[in-house]
Structures are given as structure tokens and as C-alpha cells.
Design an enzyme around this catalytic site. Structure first.
Site, mmCIF file in Angstrom:
data_model
loop_
_atom_site.group_PDB
_atom_site.id
_atom_site.type_symbol
_atom_site.label_atom_id
_atom_site.label_comp_id
_atom_site.label_asym_id
_atom_site.label_seq_id
_atom_site.Cartn_x
_atom_site.Cartn_y
_atom_site.Cartn_z
ATOM 1 N N LYS A 79 0.846 -1.202 0.000
ATOM 2 C CA LYS A 79 0.000 0.000 0.000
ATOM 3 C C LYS A 79 0.877 1.246 0.000
ATOM 4 O O LYS A 79 1.928 1.277 0.653
ATOM 5 C CB LYS A 79 -0.904 -0.029 1.227
ATOM 6 C CG LYS A 79 -1.999 1.044 1.238
ATOM 7 C CD LYS A 79 -2.874 0.893 2.487
ATOM 8 C CE LYS A 79 -3.989 1.918 2.546
ATOM 9 N NZ LYS A 79 -4.803 1.766 3.770
ATOM 10 N N SER A 154 -9.641 1.578 2.857
ATOM 11 C CA SER A 154 -8.807 2.382 1.976
ATOM 12 C C SER A 154 -7.719 1.575 1.253
ATOM 13 O O SER A 154 -7.131 2.073 0.306
ATOM 14 C CB SER A 154 -8.123 3.487 2.784
ATOM 15 O OG SER A 154 -7.260 2.925 3.753
ATOM 16 N N SER A 178 -9.746 -0.635 7.058
ATOM 17 C CA SER A 178 -9.182 -0.425 5.718
ATOM 18 C C SER A 178 -8.513 -1.640 5.097
ATOM 19 O O SER A 178 -8.260 -1.646 3.890
ATOM 20 C CB SER A 178 -8.185 0.731 5.748
ATOM 21 O OG SER A 178 -8.880 1.949 5.812
#
Ligand code: ZN
Lengths: 494, 488
Positions: A79, A154, A178
Site C-alpha cells: 500500500k 482504503s 481499511s
């Protein structure tokens, strides 16, 4: 490609037998990427195949010599809020769009030490603020199961990359769900560890008291293998703690660590209310499957849980407003000429141009709840709710092996469907924020396909008891018997 | 009281914990001085995205030592708080500090220091609280001052250095008291080995002052005890003149311009700044156990008050002289004891240090440490032995001290140049002859009034550049007058 090698554990077995298979595997992954990345858009920064092949030479040598690490050959997507030395790290924000970190996050050092290869940096909601990956400053990521829908967020890029076979597994981060939300929406497995189990050093902070790095993979065993590698005390993170380890082993022989008579709790508040009908019905079907396999399901109530969402957002926004103060354009990131202008004017311009709407929204609200006169009413009260949530949840977890719920109360929304109304958007975090407020671990595993879309259940376990949580998750995964799931988009490759 | 107006002064003293090897929250060296700009930095003290602070535990021991030495009560638990304000020297745009509020706590609360602003007077100054916090970076103005520089540069080498913030109650009533307080505090920090106040920028003071119950004005960033005294004296005079002309002092922050000797208005404080304090989630609260406090208490070294008592007891000094020596800095007290250990004469040595050394470093505006370096132990002991052996008289001794400190002269060289007491009667009589010849009026007066003899002795001194032995000179003049007339 052979289905067996799609999982990290399967790939490890194959490479142990035939190290040079790694080249074939890399070719396969890049073939898939070439075919689908234009549609899915999981990556902000994708490394070139040549770079990856060069790194693979070293890994293959180590495999041949029998001294390869536990993640040898894994192509991991990371990420883009986890810093990687020399590799652009943007947080999906304009303000960091050219930021090249001079150091590695501890989790990055740890996966590299075990011979993982980073394939790229994945898309996300800007500064991890969102549940759909639509808040990326660059572009939205799409759900490989239905390109008109969001992949969740996210960590949407990480989950989409794993789901679409663009990576072996991935690292995400989870502040209020997330990792678990996108895992649920893409039929992957996502684990949020106990707060402190995994070092946050190098994780660009959103809400420091809740942020955790967590793995996303195709199976419970895969995320457990990665947890073995990334967990444990780090002298660079004062909030990090020792890890017991043995997570993968626990998934291989779950009943070595579990009581033969399993008891899972259902908190009624997490199933009624906002949960959409198809999700609720699917969840009840899953419960019946578990019961018919000898697992006790106990329904109970946790009245404080109705305050968990506002408490979560107040604390997260307060911490975010503080953590994001450092982005002023002076030392790194979006820059503008300071000539002839006072510094505060430059700060204002950089922050106005550099942050997206949702980020500004949260900085403003967070600043408000911390300001003199409102602190007691908001931040302090939210902290009290947090304490009660934690105590209540831990009390339940002392009596039960886990708390089970739908991970997400809805099916993956269409792009644009939720984003317009923040309250509607925040509402879908209702079941995931509890684990972050309480600091306990939680895992999302695919439980069903409804209307061709993934549905998932979440298991919350006792703090620092990931060993039993992943063992139980493995048992549940076995009962559900769906993994690993491959979306129609890439089915022709396997 | 200043012409009937009560002056209230409170101080915030920022002192770096210079005894540490590393910064407060990272492993960068704490010795940032003299390094090229922005080379003593890492992701943590630059506040790079993703970096996290990790507490230097030694800093807390040092801070607790200070709290104990100031009679302050350490908090049971150590909590760090984020203090938010935007400023280019602050890389995270918040400072990791401490706060006295709900959910937070300063390192220590309460306490006091006893100062002795004038001979025979003692005054208790209360401490409000003690914080530990990180120092910001440094703004560098390439052309000296902010107004002369078209741009400014930022050096983060200092960013993250451990800083103590010691805040007093507004108990101080004059610039002199403020100076005494800071000197005493610095002496305590020096004796504890926590802060070396002689390092450039190691100590900075903010002073709050109000006159006649009016608004409080804050003077920021004053560098030395002497400047605190000057800045406050200027500021009180400024406020008094406003009050006298019927005006009202406004609440504001001012800056001390050392070169011009004035305070300059900064931005007016229209609003009380809201720092949005909240406990830093990156730094877990740490209990400060009783066992740590007990250990630190047992390890406390001799502190200034104890040292003053010992100097009185061991060397027979007066309380005033002993306190001047100790509060002028640990170096001076150490120097005193070293010299006395080697050459005795504690009364003489203490008087030389207090009346000569301190006066000359003040007049020359040199560092006390430099003064001590010039007047080192060897030189001072030689001078004292010259005096004890009557090679020089007390007047010459004072001149020797001056020559050594001002011109870095060697005492032996002064002796070689013949700069010694003249005790040879033939030499002295020749000078006396001259004086008697040149002062017939004084001689006839002296015959009537013996007190005038001192004048004649003085003339001899003048001619010999103080080298004449005063006792022998006196005797010779008396004998001479006797032979001239009837002096009984
Ligand atoms: Zn540093």
C-alpha cells in the site's frame, strides 16, 4: 496457470521443488497485469518486469542454495502509505506525489529480509481516509468482481491486486477497517492485527492510536505466513510489542491451539440495523453452516456499540489533524516558490492545493474537536466511549472464542454511490471500527457470493491472540469451503 | 517597588539537557554545534512521513534529578503531549511537549529555589512546573537579523534536542532578582551535571513582566542572566513611562535586541493561541516509580546550597562571598577549591575571585570560563606566593590580577620586569627626598598634622607606580620628618 500456485503457500511448495519456476510465475503475473491493470487500476507505482526479474535472479540463487527466506518468490503489493526506500510513496495524495522516501518501513525491511519482491505500490484513499478508494487523488481503483463497483478501502489497490491475480499477496493498513473492507469486497482474506503487534515505523500516520499494517492474501494461511514475518517488537516503534509467532503453524493444525468445542458470539447490534438484506441472509446462512459443523453460536448485546462509530471518527479525525500538520511543502512533497512571500502564505497554498476534499474535511473536524472549549465535549468523551467499548468487547472475548459478524453491512457499492454523502460512507465502517477502537485483532474471510458479488464474515479475537484467531478462521474457511476465489475477470488465466 | 509600582516577573527557562549523548526521540547525537547545517538529522527529527519518536529514557532520569533538586514533585506517570503551532523550525508542526491538563501531566509540579539577591537577604521563588520537550530547529538569518535578511534558512541540526522548561510563579520583583534566580538555577543544573550553560544556545529565557498590576508583556528568547537583567530593566522603564504618560500597557510578545539594548514589539497577541494539546499516541505513558526516584535521590551530588554551607564551614567564608562564588557557576567554585587546596589563603583567594576576577570579566565582557582560563591555578598561586613573601604588596597584587586577566600576562614576566615591591631603604629614601623637595607645603603641614603623612606616602607610591612598600615608606617618612622638626 495451475490453481495451486496462486496461493503463497502453494507457490512456496512449488518453488522449493523448482526454483526456476519463479521466472515463469513472474511472466504469468505480468501477463495478467498487462491484460487487466488498465481496467482495475490497482497500482500507483508498478515496478518494471525487468527490475523484478533482476531481483528474482538473487532469490532463485538463494532457493537453489537452500537459504531462501520465508517469502522467497512472493510478489507483494505494498500500500502506498508504507514507505519504501527509493520507491515513490504518495499516500495517494498530491501533496506527496513526488515523495521518494530515504528509508524503509520496518515491515518493508522485514518482508525484504525474507526475500519477498515488491511488485508495486498500490492505490488507496488519500491518507487512508475512506472506505472505497474513490478518495485517491489520482484515480479510483475498480472491483475486479464488477468493474462498475468499488473495491472497498482504503487499501483498495492492495486487495484488488491480490484479487485480480496481479500480486501473490499484499500489505494494507487498517485504521477503521481499511484492510478488512476491501478484502470483503474482493473475496480476499484480510487481517488487522492487535494494535502494537506490527511495527508502525514507516507507516504514514492517519490515526496513530489505531493504525496497523495488515496482510491481504488469498487464504487464511497466506495472511498468517506474512504475519509471522511482519509481527514483533521494533525498537523504532514505542507502541510495538513482542509477537508469539507460530501463526502459519496454527492454520495447519488448528485444533492444536483451539478447544474442540468452539463458541462464537454474535453481537446483535452488528447484524440488525444497517445491514442490507442479502448480506444479512447470507450471514445467517453462514451461521447455520457453522452450527451444523458443531460450533456454538451465542447471540448477545453490546449497547455501547452504537456509539462506536462517532467515537471512532472523532478520535481518528483528531489524530489525523495533528499527523497531517507536517505537510507544509518546506522539506518534501508538493513545493512552491517561497520568494517574496511569508511562509504562512506558502503553507496555506501548498495545503490548499495538495490535500483533497475529504482530507481537508477531516483536518478541519479534527482541529475542531481538539480546540479549547470543545476538547472535553468531543475528544475526551470519545476516549471514554473507547474505553467502555474495549472493556465490553474484552469481556465478551473472555467468554467466547471470537465475535462473528458480517464484515461489511452492504454489497460492494457502485462507484459514486456512497461517496457523495459522508455519513452514508462512514456508516459502512460500523462493524469494522470496533476492533480498532478496542485494539483487538480481526480477520475478514470470504463467506459467500451473492448476486455474483463477494460477501465476507469478520472474526474478532482476543488481543495478542492471533494464534487462535487465525486457527479459528482456518476452521471457518474450511467449513465455508470457497477459497481461493478468483473473479470472472481473470478466470481464463487459471 | 518601582516608584510605587509593584513589578511582577515570572520566568520560563529553557535549558537543554546537554549531558545526553543523543536527542530526545531519536539516536542523532545531541552535540549539534559546529556541524554543517542539516547534517545532524534523521527521519525522526526531520519529521519525515512514517517516522516515530522513541523516548531517550536517560533524559527522564536527568529531568527527574532536576525536579528533585528544585524541591519539585515528579508526576507519577510520564505523559507526552502534542503542542500544535505552525512554524518553519518545527518539522512536524507540533512540538512533543508536556501539559498540565486533563489526561496530561507535566514532568513535575511545585518546588522552589532560595535566592540571595543582596547581602543578608534571602527570598523564596516558587516553581510552577517542569516540562521535558523537544527543541525546534534553528532559523538562520544570513545577514544577521531578520530585518536585514531578504530570506531565511532553516537548520534542523538542533531539532529534537532534549529541553527542560522550568516555569516560575510570578514571584520575582526586580531585574536583579531575575538574574539571581537564573544564576542560581544554572548553578544547580551545572552541579547536577545536567546542563552546561556555557554552551552556546543551551539556555534561553522567556520573561513575563507586568508593572502596577497592568497587562503582562512577554519578552522572548533572552540568552544570558545578564541580558535578562538588562532586558527587564529596559522593559520596566518602558512600561513605567507609558503608565506615567497616562497610557496603557498592551499585552504582547516582545523580543530582546541585544545589540541595541531594547525590546521590540513582536506580533500583538489578539487571541490566545490554541495549541490543541492532546496526549501523543506514539509515546505510551510510562510510570515514574518510587524506586527510580529513591535511587536518583540517593545519587544526587552536592548542590549549591550545601556547597555554600560547606565553604563557610571549611574555609571560614562569609555567607555572601560563598554564595557569590557558588552561584556564579560551578567552574568558579571548583576553581576556588582547587586554588585553596594548592596554596591555602582561602580568605585572600575568595576576595580575589569575587572582587577582582568577577569585576574584570564583567568589564571586559568575557566569559567567566575564559577569565578562569587566563587566571589559572598556577598563575594565581604564584601571585599569592609573591604576596605572602612580600615580593608584592596588595596594590601590586590587584594590578597583577588585572594584567593577567586583561592582557594574559605571565606573573613571572611581571616580576622579571621589576614590577615588585621596593623594600630597599636607599632606593626609597631617594624617592622620599624627591617628594619632600617637591612638596614643601605638605611637609610643613605634616609637621603639624600627622595625618598628612599619608599624602606623602601616596606621592611616593605614585612615583614608584605602587611598588613602594607602604609600611617601610611610612616609617622612613616619619623618621625623616622627625629629623626635620618636631613630630611626636
Ligand atoms: Zn534524528
Amino acid at each position: 496457470m495451475d490453481r495451486e500456485v496462486l496461493t503463497l503457500s502453494g507457490l512456496r511448495a512449488k518453488l522449493a521443488e523448482n526454483p526456476k519456476f519463479l521466472y515463469e510465475y513472474i511472466e504469468f503475473i505480468y501477463d495478467v497485469i498487462d491484460a487487466v491493470e488498465g481496467k482495475v487500476k490497482a497500482f500507483i507505482t508498478l515496478r518494471s518486469k525487468d527490475d523484478v526479474l533482476r531481483e528474482a535472479d538473487r532469490v532463485v540463487d538463494k532457493l537453489i542454495e537452500g537459504r531462501a527466506g520465508r517469502l522467497a518468490g512472493a510478489l507483494l503489493a505494498v500500500k502506498d502509505n508504507i514507505v519504501t526506500k527509493g520507491l515513490r510513496t504518495t499516500c495517494a495524495s498530491k501533496i506527496l506525489s513526488d515523495f521518494i522516501p530515504p528509508y524503509n518501513a520496518t515491515v518493508v525491511d522485514r518482508i525484504l529480509r525474507e526475500d519477498a519482491i515488491i511488485i508495486g505500490k498500490t492505490n488507496m484513499d488519500e491518507f487512508a481516509m475512506g472506505s472505497t478508494t474513490e478518495n485517491s487523488a489520482f484515480f479510483p481503483t475498480r472491483n475486479p468482481w464488477d468493474l462498475s463497483r468499488v473495491p472497498g478501502g482504503s487499501s483498495g489497490g492492495s486487495a484488488a491486486a491480490v484479487s485480480a491475480l496481479e500480486a501473490t499477496a499484499a500489505l494494507g493498513t487498517d485504521t477503521g477497517g481499511s484492510v478488512r473492507a476491501p478484502a470483503a469486497f474482493t473475496a480476499t482474506v484480510g487481517l488487522k492485527p492487535t494494535y502494537g503487534l506490527v511495527s508502525r515505523y514507516g507507516l504514514i500516520a492517519y490515526a496513530s492510536s489505531m493504525d496497523q499494517v495488515g496482510p491481504i492474501g488469498r487464504t487464511v494461511t497466506d495472511v498468517s505466513i506474512i504475519l509471522d514475518v511482519i509481527s514483533g517488537r521494533d525498537v523504532k516503534d514505542a507502541t510495538s510489542t513482542h509477537s508469539r509467532g507460530g501463526y502459519r503453524e496454527a492454520t495447519v493444525e488448528p485444533f492444536k491451539v483451539l478447544h474442540p468445542k468452539l463458541r462464537v458470539a454474535v453481537i446483535e447490534e452488528l447484524v440488525v440495523g444497517g445491514v442490507e438484506k442479502p448480506v444479512k441472509h447470507s450471514f445467517l446462512r453462514t451461521l447455520r453452516k457453522l452450527e451444523s459443523n458443531g460450533i456454538d453460536v451465542i447471540w448477545l448485546n453490546m449497547p455501547i456499540s452504537r456509539y462506536s462509530l462517532p467515537a471512532y471518527y472523532i478520535i481518528a479525525m483528531a489524530e489525523a489533524s495533528s499527523n497531517l500538520a507536517r505537510y507544509d511543502g518546506i522539506r518534501y512533497g508538493l513545493h512552491e516558490s517561497v520568494e517574496g512571500r511569508p511562509w504562512y502564505e506558502v503553507y496555506t497554498n501548498v495545503r490548499t492545493r495538495g490535500f483533497g476534499k475529504e482530507v481537508k474535511h477531516r483536518i478541519l473536524l479534527g482541529s475542531f474537536v481538539l480546540s479549547a472549549g470543545y476538547y472535553d465535549e468531543y475528544y475526551l468523551r470519545a476516549s471514554k466511549v473507547r474505553k467502555i467499548v474495549r472493556d465490553s468487547l474484552l469481556a465478551i472475548l473472555r467468554e467466547h472464542d471470537a465475535v462473528i459478524s458480517p464484515t461489511m453491512p452492504v454489497l460492494p457499492p457502485k462507484l459514486g454511490e456512497r461517496i457523495a454523502d459522508p455519513l452514508k460512507l462512514y456508516a459502512i465502517d460500523i462493524n469494522t471500527v470496533l476492533a480498532n477502537l478496542a485494539g483487538v485483532p480481526a480477520i475478514s474471510i470470504p463467506s459467500d457470493i451473492v448476486n455474483d458479488l463477494p460477501v465476507a464474515v469478520q472474526l474478532m479475537g482476543n488481543e495478542f491472540d492471533e494464534v487462535r484467531l487465525v486457527a479459528l478462521a482456518r476452521v471457518v474457511e474450511g467449513i465455508i469451503n470457497l477459497a481461493p476465489l478468483v473473479p470472472p475477470l481473470v478466470r481464463r488465466y487459471v | 517597588m518601582y516608584s510605587g509600582f509593584k513589578v511582577m516577573i515570572g520566568l520560563e527557562v529553557h535549558a537543554q539537557i546537554t549531558s545526553l549523548k543523543t536527542k530526545l526521540f531519536c539516536s542523532c547525537p545531541s552535540n549539534y554545534r559546529e556541524k554543517p547545517p542539516n547534517t545532524n538529522v534523521c527521519p525522526v527529527c526531520l519529521g519525515l512521513p512514517g517516522s516515530l519518536p522513541v523516548l531517550n529514557k536517560k533524559a527522564i532520569e536527568e529531568a527527574v534529578k532536576v525536579a528533585l533538586a528544585l524541591n519539585s514533585t515528579p508526576s507519577k506517570v510520564l505523559i507526552f503531549t502534542r503542542k500544535h503551532y505552525f512554524y518553519p523550525d518545527l518539522p512536524k508542526n507540533y512540538q512533543i511537549s508536556q501539559y498540565d491538563g486533563v489526561g496530561s501531566a507535566p514532568l513535575a509540579k511545585g518546588g522552589y529555589i532560595v535566592i540571595s539577591p543582596t547581602r543578608g537577604v534571602e527570598k523564596v521563588v516558587r516553581i510552577r512546573r517542569i516540562n521535558v520537550e523537544e527543541d525546534p530547529g534553528r532559523i538562520v538569518y544570513p545577514y544577521g537579523s531578520i530585518s536585514a535578511s531578504p530570506y531565511s534558512l532553516i537548520d534542523y541540526n538542533r531539532s529534537g534536542i532534549a529541553l527542560l522548561e522550568i516555569v516560575t510563579e510570578p514571584d520575582l520583583e526586580s531585574p536583579r532578582e531575575a538574574r539571581c534566580f537564573i544564576q542560581k538555577l544554572l548553578s544547580i543544573l551545572e552541579h547536577l551535571g545536567v546542563t552546561d550553560p556555557k554552551l552556546e544556545g543551551a539556555v534561553r529565557v522567556d520573561a513575563n513582566v507586568s508593572v502596577g498590576g497592568g497587562e503582562r508583556v512577554e519578552i522572548k528568547n533572552i540568552g544570558s542572566p545578564k541580558d535578562v537583567e538588562k532586558a527587564l530593566a529596559y522593559e520596566i522603564a518602558r512600561q513605567l513611562s507609558i503608565i506615567r504618560s497616562g497610557g496603557k500597557v498592551i499585552r504582547e510578545t516582545r523580543h530582546w535586541d541585544k545589540s541595541k539594548g531594547v525590546t521590540i514589539a513582536g506580533r500583538a497577541k489578539e487571541l490566545e493561541e490554541d495549541y490543541r494539546y492532546f496526549p501523543d499516541p506514539d509515546l505510551p505513558a510510562i510510570p515514574i516509580d518510587k524506586s527510580l526516584i529513591d535511587r536518583l535521590l540517593s545519587e544526587l551530588p552536592e548542590l549549591p546550597d550545601e556547597r555554600v554551607s560547606r565553604l563557610i564551614r571549611e574555609y571560614g567564608l562569609t555567607r555572601y562571598v560563598a554564595s557569590v562564588i557558588v552561584t556564579s557557576g560551578k567552574d568558579l567554585a571548583d576553581f576556588f577549591e582547587e586554588v585553596v587546596r594548592q596554596c591555602g589563603s582561602p580568605q585572600l583567594v575568595s576576595s580575589i575571585l569575587v572582587n577582582e576576577l568577577l569585576r574584570w570579566v564583567d568589564e571586559l565582557n568575557v566569559d567567566l570560563r575564559e577569565g578562569i582560563k587566563r587566571l589559572n591555578k598556577d598563575r594565581l598561586c604564584k601571585i599569592i606566593s609573591y604576596y605572602n613573601n612580600n615580593l608584592i604588596n596588595i596594590k601590586l597584587l590587584k594590578n597583577y590580577i588585572k594584567e593577567v586577566i586583561v592582557n594574559n600576562a605571565e606573573p613571572e614576566a611581571l616580576v622579571r620586569q621589576g614590577y615588585v615591591t621596593i623594600r630597599d631603604c636607599r632606593v626609597l629614601e631617594a624617592v622620599i627626598d624627591e617628594v619632600i623637595r617637591e612638596n614643601p607645603k605638605a611637609v610643613s603641614d605634616a609637621l603639624k598634622n600627622p595625618k598628612v603623612i599619608n599624602y606623602l606616602v601616596g606621592q611616593v607610591m605614585l612615583k614608584t607606580k605602587c611598588r613602594a612598600d607602604p609600611r617601610i615608606t611610612n616609617e622612613l617618612i616619619v623618621r625623616r620628618l622627625r629629623s626635620l622638626g618636631n613630630v611626636s
